[in-house]
Write an enzyme that holds these catalytic residues in place. Structure first.
Site, PDB file in Angstrom:
ATOM      1  N   GLU A   1     -20.541  -6.343 -23.638  1.00  0.00           N
ATOM      2  CA  GLU A   1     -21.569  -6.959 -22.785  1.00  0.00           C
ATOM      3  C   GLU A   1     -22.755  -7.454 -23.614  1.00  0.00           C
ATOM      4  O   GLU A   1     -23.898  -7.057 -23.433  1.00  0.00           O
ATOM      5  CB  GLU A   1     -22.038  -5.964 -21.718  1.00  0.00           C
ATOM      6  CG  GLU A   1     -20.944  -5.622 -20.716  1.00  0.00           C
ATOM      7  CD  GLU A   1     -21.418  -4.738 -19.569  1.00  0.00           C
ATOM      8  OE1 GLU A   1     -20.826  -4.823 -18.473  1.00  0.00           O
ATOM      9  OE2 GLU A   1     -22.364  -3.948 -19.769  1.00  0.00           O
TER      10      GLU A   1
ATOM     11  N   GLU B   1     -13.632  -4.732 -17.443  1.00  0.00           N
ATOM     12  CA  GLU B   1     -14.336  -3.717 -16.661  1.00  0.00           C
ATOM     13  C   GLU B   1     -14.457  -4.204 -15.228  1.00  0.00           C
ATOM     14  O   GLU B   1     -14.869  -5.338 -14.987  1.00  0.00           O
ATOM     15  CB  GLU B   1     -15.749  -3.435 -17.193  1.00  0.00           C
ATOM     16  CG  GLU B   1     -15.804  -2.624 -18.460  1.00  0.00           C
ATOM     17  CD  GLU B   1     -17.230  -2.234 -18.831  1.00  0.00           C
ATOM     18  OE1 GLU B   1     -18.065  -2.068 -17.899  1.00  0.00           O
ATOM     19  OE2 GLU B   1     -17.510  -2.114 -20.027  1.00  0.00           O
TER      20      GLU B   1
END
Length: 464
Positions: free
Chosen positions: A172, A361
């Site tokens: 991320e 995710e």
């Protein structure tokens, strides 16, 4: 057409600092995660001898990984996304030679995955870096970290080149805009120039890792990872549509650089207007030409944007704060549930980049109840995952190339944001709480059996 492709990768995703525990075992150094034991939004804590926090133990995956991997195999996993703790390999980040005990640990873990035919997808840096690099170098604000990260990456590529063919650079990476200590190792309240300069160093390091992976593992593939912060306009007003475009570009910029190898014009304008002047060398520009092989991302929720400041009331989900969508419901943590948004995001990224996509995710955090007989009836999780997987299947039929799906937290783990244990994601329940009290026994939830059936049927058991 209703079935997922035969080569689709099914599995789950975990992070070393949220599952392993053993925080000082086998020569491991102190990490940024260790110094924020109460989570990303918690304070930096000066660790004292004998103190103890929940992440120090986590779910003791460091010692119990054979049991957990066997349970993943029982569900039919063909892929496990996991991270390697940088501090297990280079405890302070700048050693000349790696820590053999750390390398040997991951050898054993990878061999266990291979025993069950589960393909590893390794994240090089997942919200975790050596604390010594923060204190001695100033984190990613220091250009020297590019070479230190490349040394770390090359060490892993050489050691595990026969065992790992799928890699990710930074978890991320766009999260650094919202949590600069966790993402970039920047202490205090850094200004925009400092943040974007550190981000630049990180993206150059990512590109150099891509180059190294291609050199060392010719049959390997390496991707980036974005926090998928899909934003809609709050209304059909052109000002709101423009606000949504600009909000999406705040995180898509990271993908643009890592895929296209250059800074997009809209970011150059932003830098000019904000008075941000970055130090970018010719060597940096050359390095950025090494494009990732695929784009991976997390997706939990969507949000809205508006130009009307009076309506800009936000909710926090994951690391991002977003304006809620009045047409969506929310989880008990306030994260808005938007399965169709995943299909929209997949199509948007495919249209933009024309590179394979990987959802690494996605999941629902909830307060699971352990009932008599160690039963957990998590129908709410089944419904959430079912609806998102249906939208992935729709995107596949749209022509989007999707490599796989690894749900977040296939086994319960410590949350990143607040180091909570009450917010559970797993198909596997772990008897543990925030105070570190529990047997650490594992129990199969109802969703465990559901996911096993989805995988074995290639999605035929999904319910519309």
């Amino acid at each position: 057409m209703d079935l997922f492709p035969r080569n689709f990768l099914w599995g789950g995703a975990i992070a070393a600092n949220q599952v392993e525990g053993a925080w000082r075992e086998d020569g491991k150094g102190v990490s940024t995660s260790d110094m924020q034991p109460q989570g990303v939004f918690g304070p930096v804590v000066e660790r004292q001898p004998g103190d103890s926090y929940i992440k120090d133990i986590a779910i003791d995956f460091y010692h119990r990984y054979p049991q957990d991997i066997a349970l993943f195999a029982e569900m039919g996993f063909t892929c496990l996304r996991l991270s390697i703790a940088w501090t297990r390999i280079f405890p302070d980040g700048d050693e000349e030679q790696p820590n053999e005990a750390g390398l040997a640990y991951y050898d054993r873990l990878l061999d266990e995955l291979a025993r069950y035919g589960i393909q590893p997808l390794i994240t090089l840096s997942h919200y975790d870096m050596p604390w010594a690099l923060v204190k001695n170098y100033g984190g990613w604000g220091n250009r020297q970290l590019i070479a230190l990260f490349e040394r770390y990456a090359r060490t892993l590529f050489i050691r595990y080149q026969q065992k790992v063919k799928l890699w990710l650079t930074f978890n991320e990476i766009n999260m650094s805009l919202h949590a600069p200590l966790t993402g970039l190792g920047l202490e205090g309240q850094p200004d925009k120039t400092a943040v974007y300069q550190a981000i630049h160093h990180q993206m150059v390091a990512s590109a150099r890792a891509v180059k190294a992976c291609h050199e060392i593992i010719p049959d390997g593939r390496i991707g980036n990872m974005l926090l998928g912060g899909l934003t809609y306009p709050l209304s059909a007003k052109p000002d709101d549509v423009l606000a949504a475009l600009q909000e999406n570009r705040r995180w898509l910029f990271f993908g643009d650089v890592q895929v296209r190898g250059r800074y997009p014009g809209y970011m150059l304008r932003y830098f000019r207007e904000q008075g941000i002047r970055l130090h970018i060398t010719e060597e940096d520009n050359a390095a950025l030409q090494h494009s990732v092989d695929f784009i991976s991302f997390s997706y939990y929720m969507s949000g809205c944007a508006t130009a009307d400041k009076k309506k800009a009331q936000t909710l926090r989900g994951n690391i991002l704060s977003m304006i809620p969508n009045p047409h969506l419901t929310s989880s008990e943590w306030g994260w808005q549930i938007d399965p169709i948004g995943l299909r929209i995001l997949l199509n948007m990224l495919w249209d933009r980049y024309q590179k394979p996509l990987f959802i690494v995710e996605n999941g629902l955090g909830a307060r699971d109840k352990l009932e008599a007989g160690n039963v957990i009836n998590d129908d709410y999780r089944i419904r959430y995952l079912n609806d998102h997987l249906i939208q992935i299947r729709e995107a596949l039929q749209d022509g989007v190339e999707v490599m796989g799906y690894t749900s977040w937290g296939p086994v319960d783990l410590v949350s990143a944001s607040k180091a909570e244990f009450s917010k559970r994601y797993g198909f596997i329940y772990v008897d543990q709480n925030e105070q570190g009290n529990g047997s650490l026994e594992r129990y199969r939830k109802k969703s465990f059996h559901w996911y096993r059936d989805v995988i074995s049927s290639r999605g035929a058991t999904l319910q519309r």
